[in-house]
Design a protein around this motif. Sequence first.
Motif, PDB file in Angstrom:
ATOM      1  N   PHE A   1      10.455  -2.104  -2.619  1.00 39.70           N
ATOM      2  CA  PHE A   1       9.424  -3.111  -2.897  1.00 39.70           C
ATOM      3  C   PHE A   1       8.960  -2.993  -4.354  1.00 39.70           C
ATOM      4  O   PHE A   1       8.889  -3.984  -5.083  1.00 39.70           O
ATOM      5  CB  PHE A   1       8.249  -2.924  -1.928  1.00 39.70           C
TER       6      PHE A   1
ATOM      7  N   PHE B   1       7.748  -1.283   5.283  1.00 39.58           N
ATOM      8  CA  PHE B   1       7.099   0.000   4.972  1.00 39.58           C
ATOM      9  C   PHE B   1       5.890   0.213   5.872  1.00 39.58           C
ATOM     10  O   PHE B   1       5.753   1.261   6.517  1.00 39.58           O
ATOM     11  CB  PHE B   1       6.682   0.023   3.488  1.00 39.58           C
TER      12      PHE B   1
ATOM     13  N   LYS C   1      -2.580  -3.994  -0.750  1.00 39.76           N
ATOM     14  CA  LYS C   1      -1.577  -3.345   0.107  1.00 39.76           C
ATOM     15  C   LYS C   1      -0.618  -2.523  -0.758  1.00 39.76           C
ATOM     16  O   LYS C   1      -0.246  -1.398  -0.411  1.00 39.76           O
ATOM     17  CB  LYS C   1      -0.771  -4.393   0.886  1.00 39.76           C
ATOM     18  N   ALA C   2      -0.224  -3.103  -1.891  1.00 41.45           N
ATOM     19  CA  ALA C   2       0.730  -2.411  -2.769  1.00 41.45           C
ATOM     20  C   ALA C   2       0.115  -1.141  -3.348  1.00 41.45           C
ATOM     21  O   ALA C   2       0.766  -0.090  -3.393  1.00 41.45           O
ATOM     22  CB  ALA C   2       1.184  -3.347  -3.886  1.00 41.45           C
TER      23      ALA C   2
ATOM     24  N   LEU D   1       7.760  -4.624   1.819  1.00 44.86           N
ATOM     25  CA  LEU D   1       6.376  -4.133   1.932  1.00 44.86           C
ATOM     26  C   LEU D   1       5.959  -4.062   3.401  1.00 44.86           C
ATOM     27  O   LEU D   1       5.370  -3.075   3.853  1.00 44.86           O
ATOM     28  CB  LEU D   1       5.427  -5.047   1.150  1.00 44.86           C
TER      29      LEU D   1
ATOM     30  N   ASP E   1       2.818 -11.770  -6.509  1.00 47.34           N
ATOM     31  CA  ASP E   1       1.929 -12.240  -5.443  1.00 47.34           C
ATOM     32  C   ASP E   1       2.249 -13.682  -5.067  1.00 47.34           C
ATOM     33  O   ASP E   1       2.337 -14.021  -3.883  1.00 47.34           O
ATOM     34  CB  ASP E   1       0.458 -12.154  -5.885  1.00 47.34           C
TER      35      ASP E   1
ATOM     36  N   GLY F   1      -0.119   1.407  -0.617  1.00 48.25           N
ATOM     37  CA  GLY F   1       1.217   1.912  -0.325  1.00 48.25           C
ATOM     38  C   GLY F   1       1.646   2.961  -1.345  1.00 48.25           C
ATOM     39  O   GLY F   1       2.275   3.972  -0.994  1.00 48.25           O
ATOM     40  N   GLN F   2       1.271   2.733  -2.594  1.00 53.92           N
ATOM     41  CA  GLN F   2       1.587   3.682  -3.661  1.00 53.92           C
ATOM     42  C   GLN F   2       0.940   5.041  -3.383  1.00 53.92           C
ATOM     43  O   GLN F   2       1.585   6.084  -3.495  1.00 53.92           O
ATOM     44  CB  GLN F   2       1.067   3.108  -4.994  1.00 53.92           C
TER      45      GLN F   2
ATOM     46  N   PHE G   1       9.274   1.226   0.576  1.00 62.66           N
ATOM     47  CA  PHE G   1       8.230   0.976  -0.418  1.00 62.66           C
ATOM     48  C   PHE G   1       8.781   1.081  -1.843  1.00 62.66           C
ATOM     49  O   PHE G   1       8.416   0.289  -2.718  1.00 62.66           O
ATOM     50  CB  PHE G   1       7.049   1.936  -0.244  1.00 62.66           C
TER      51      PHE G   1
ATOM     52  N   ALA H   1      -3.504   0.138   4.981  1.00 61.83           N
ATOM     53  CA  ALA H   1      -2.922  -0.903   4.127  1.00 61.83           C
ATOM     54  C   ALA H   1      -2.598  -2.146   4.953  1.00 61.83           C
ATOM     55  O   ALA H   1      -2.660  -3.280   4.460  1.00 61.83           O
ATOM     56  CB  ALA H   1      -1.662  -0.389   3.429  1.00 61.83           C
TER      57      ALA H   1
ATOM     58  N   LEU I   1      -2.190  -8.748  -1.066  1.00 57.99           N
ATOM     59  CA  LEU I   1      -0.923  -8.067  -1.280  1.00 57.99           C
ATOM     60  C   LEU I   1      -1.056  -6.997  -2.346  1.00 57.99           C
ATOM     61  O   LEU I   1      -0.482  -5.908  -2.228  1.00 57.99           O
ATOM     62  CB  LEU I   1       0.155  -9.085  -1.682  1.00 57.99           C
ATOM     63  N   ALA I   2      -1.865  -7.282  -3.389  1.00 52.69           N
ATOM     64  CA  ALA I   2      -2.041  -6.304  -4.468  1.00 52.69           C
ATOM     65  C   ALA I   2      -2.662  -5.023  -3.926  1.00 52.69           C
ATOM     66  O   ALA I   2      -2.253  -3.916  -4.287  1.00 52.69           O
ATOM     67  CB  ALA I   2      -2.922  -6.895  -5.570  1.00 52.69           C
TER      68      ALA I   2
END
Lengths: 217, 217
Positions: free
Chosen positions: B55, B25, A41-42, B22, B70, A45-46, B52, A32, A38-39
């Motif tokens: 976030f 994390f 990465k998010a 973020l 974003d 991360g999920q 996270f 990530a 960023l989307a």
Amino acid sequence: MDATPPGAAVVDLLGVLAHGELTAFIRMAVDADLAPTLALKASMGQVACTDFARFTQLVEHMRARGIDPDAAMAPFVTPITAFHERTRPKGWLEGLVKAYVGDGIAKDFYREMSAFVDEDTRAAMRATLEDDGHADFIVQIVRDTIRSDRRAAGRLALWGRRLLGEALSQAQAVAVERDAMAALLVGGGADLAEVGRMFTRLTDNHQARMARLGLEA
Amino acid sequence: MDATPPGAAVVDLLGVLAHGELTAFIRMAVDADLAPTLALKASMGQVACTDFARFTQLVEHMRARGIDPDAAMAPFVTPITAFHERTRPKGWLEGLVKAYVGDGIAKDFYREMSAFVDEDTRAAMRATLEDDGHADFIVQIVRDTIRSDRRAAGRLALWGRRLLGEALSQAQAVAVERDAMAALLVGGGADLAEVGRMFTRLTDNHQARMARLGLEA
């Protein structure tokens, strides 16, 4: 090998599953870091934190059954590390394909093994093996990428083949080392023909996953 | 600067907070990769996933208020990346001290800023700023380490000083760039003397945190 108490195989299975989830969490989070938006990465991360939550559940389950999680995971540090060392993704896209494909192979294998364990262990494993759809974004991203970049399709197809090969080779190494797990499979009523059919199912599922990504297996 | 609508400052605050979580994390998960024991990896993973989850909460809060997460985070990618580039930990122990100290400085600052925003934003920020004690294991590890290795104490004390310096320097850069946030502070009734007192409180808290780790500030 039949003299090995079944408890040892259960400890092995929970240990390898837990260490696999912990490692998947770390690898996904590390990838990530390289993701371009960023989307993305998010989303990654999920997936990572879902893996971590499953790791935590398995550790709690082991503690509740009097199993030392560190000791249970220890024998699998080397093969899992070896798998990841030998399949270092070049960039976040290979990382996503690896997460999708590698996770799929591992979970198919654990699902097969869960047929041979007690109900309590099976329930703990089932929670870990649930597909909550968090990784579905990977399918979309890979399909979008190869639509505009045919060379990526060839490269990622090769990558998928390599991942399957390395996963089977590490699984082989584990089977040789861990008598109890091998005995669980064979002693659990699976003759060699059944083991062969299991590997056929694993590779069939792998091909189906690659097809879902739009890649040749 | 007074002409800037207060909304812009709230968007900035939520954006920097979310991007900070973020990044925290990802950095913590990357450092967990280097940790020497499975237990330590697990503790660091716990901290990472708490970051996270925060976030995710902030992103949901922004979406509920019609803020594009974003876009809100984008202006802070550069300063937060710069902070992390300039403070790359050498090994997992420096990573833990950085997480403890850096997180502490950031949260003190956000807590100060939360005095100037609307109740709804403050509630969302408060959830993020809660100390759930997940990072307490860091205190124990640092104390144990420096008890047996006095050179580590000197090295980590210097490291803490550098972290504070780099954090303040990036905060300064943000304040110059983001008129709305600066206006929130000054327009919110804080005169220059009050801003000075705020920085005194930040450095006092930093010293208290370093003392808790057993380190000179």
